[in-house]
Design an enzyme around this catalytic site. Structure first.
Site, mmCIF file in Angstrom:
data_model
loop_
_atom_site.group_PDB
_atom_site.id
_atom_site.type_symbol
_atom_site.label_atom_id
_atom_site.label_comp_id
_atom_site.label_asym_id
_atom_site.label_seq_id
_atom_site.Cartn_x
_atom_site.Cartn_y
_atom_site.Cartn_z
ATOM 1 N N PRO A 62 0.997 -1.542 0.192
ATOM 2 C CA PRO A 62 -0.124 0.189 -0.159
ATOM 3 C C PRO A 62 0.988 1.184 0.155
ATOM 4 C CG PRO A 62 -1.145 -1.476 1.958
ATOM 5 C CD PRO A 62 0.535 -2.043 1.078
ATOM 6 N N GLU A 63 0.629 2.278 -0.751
ATOM 7 C CA GLU A 63 1.023 3.459 -1.265
ATOM 8 C C GLU A 63 0.190 4.455 -0.223
ATOM 9 O OE1 GLU A 63 3.267 3.956 -4.691
ATOM 10 O OE2 GLU A 63 3.732 1.855 -4.667
#
Ligand code: ZN
Length: 288
Positions: free
Chosen positions: A2-3
């Site tokens: 996840p960014e």
């Protein structure tokens, strides 16, 4: 992993769903969690409401009534799920927050060593948070700031974009898409970019993060929304995962190389390694 967009999506969903909800019970499932302050978390959370949900880079912060905060890093495949609305069985749960109304927030597929309990007042000065660079969704992330940041960096653009102490929140997926949009070769030296290129890069960072948010994030790996649904950013990757397939702009086969040890996809035609002129654009945006 996840960014920024995926964590921002969770922050917004958590803000809507859990602020004001009172915690009944905290359960810890990881067997080897001897380092985790279970008793302190119970003391800090049970019987109290969640009063704030924040994001710093790729970290999520839940603030409890009474002055304590839980900092969560989802690492590669971590999942936060709220049941209901999620109706499945969360996988590999390490931590569960049970609310008074029987709703459960579970954290799975991540080790408890990536979860920290701190006094709320100390979160921003905690070294992993304090060292974070500028958040590219903030208004203070300007072309001028990016130019000043890059002027000092002698590493590759891609590595520089992923340096959390310079810009917080970008990872291996978004940087490849950003650099394709900006038609910049990932291995060019950050400090060598022209004025025009920095401008293009800035516009591409903002536009690509916005696109990720609008498409509900990337579920290419394990990311799920709080209700268990998937995002669809991965369905419109321009270069990521497309090695050998034709560039969507010029039909040149997409190449995969390593930059700073990370698998990197790019178009050798659109993203030439020499300084580019500003005319031809593979970008969907006309923002520069
Ligand atoms: Zn191309």
């Amino acid at each position: 992993m996840p960014e920024l967009p995926e964590v921002e999506i969770l922050r917004e969903e958590l803000r809507r769903e859990v602020i004001g909800r009172r915690m009944k019970e905290v359960a810890v499932f990881e067997k080897t969690a001897s380092q985790f302050p279970v008793a302190q978390l119970r003391e800090a959370a049970e019987g109290r409401a969640i009063v704030g949900v924040r994001r710093r880079g790729k970290m999520l912060i839940l603030d409890f009534e009474g002055g304590c905060s839980l900092i969560i890093h989802l690492m590669m495949v971590g999942q936060l799920l709220l049941s209901p609305p999620f109706t499945g069985e969360p996988r590999d749960i390490c931590l569960e927050l049970k609310f008074a109304d029987r709703v459960r927030l579970t954290l799975g597929q991540v080790r408890l060593k990536y979860v920290h309990l701190l006094p709320t007042a100390e979160v921003d000065s905690w070294p992993p948070v304090a060292k974070l660079g500028i958040d590219p969704l903030e208004e203070s992330f300007t072309v001028d700031l990016l130019r000043r940041l890059f002027a000092k960096k002698r590493g590759a653009i891609k590595t520089t974009l992923m340096d959390q102490t310079a810009i917080a929140g970008l990872g291996n997926v978004y940087t490849d898409e950003i650099l394709f949009r900006a038609r910049l070769h990932p291995q060019r030296r950050a400090s060598d970019l022209s004025e025009e290129e920095v401008k293009r890069l800035h516009a591409s960072i903002v536009a690509e993060l916005q696109r990720g948010l609008e498409l509900g994030g990337s579920s290419e790996m394990a990311f799920l929304h709080l209700d268990g649904s998937e995002g669809c950013y991965q369905e419109s990757f321009q270069v990521k995962g497309r090695k050998g397939r034709p560039c969507l702009v010029c039909a040149t086969p997409i190449e995969r190389i390593k930059v700073g040890g990370r698998g990197t996809y790019f178009c050798p035609q659109c993203q030439s390694s020499s300084q580019s002129s500003s005319s031809s654009s593979p970008s969907q945006s006309s923002s520069s």
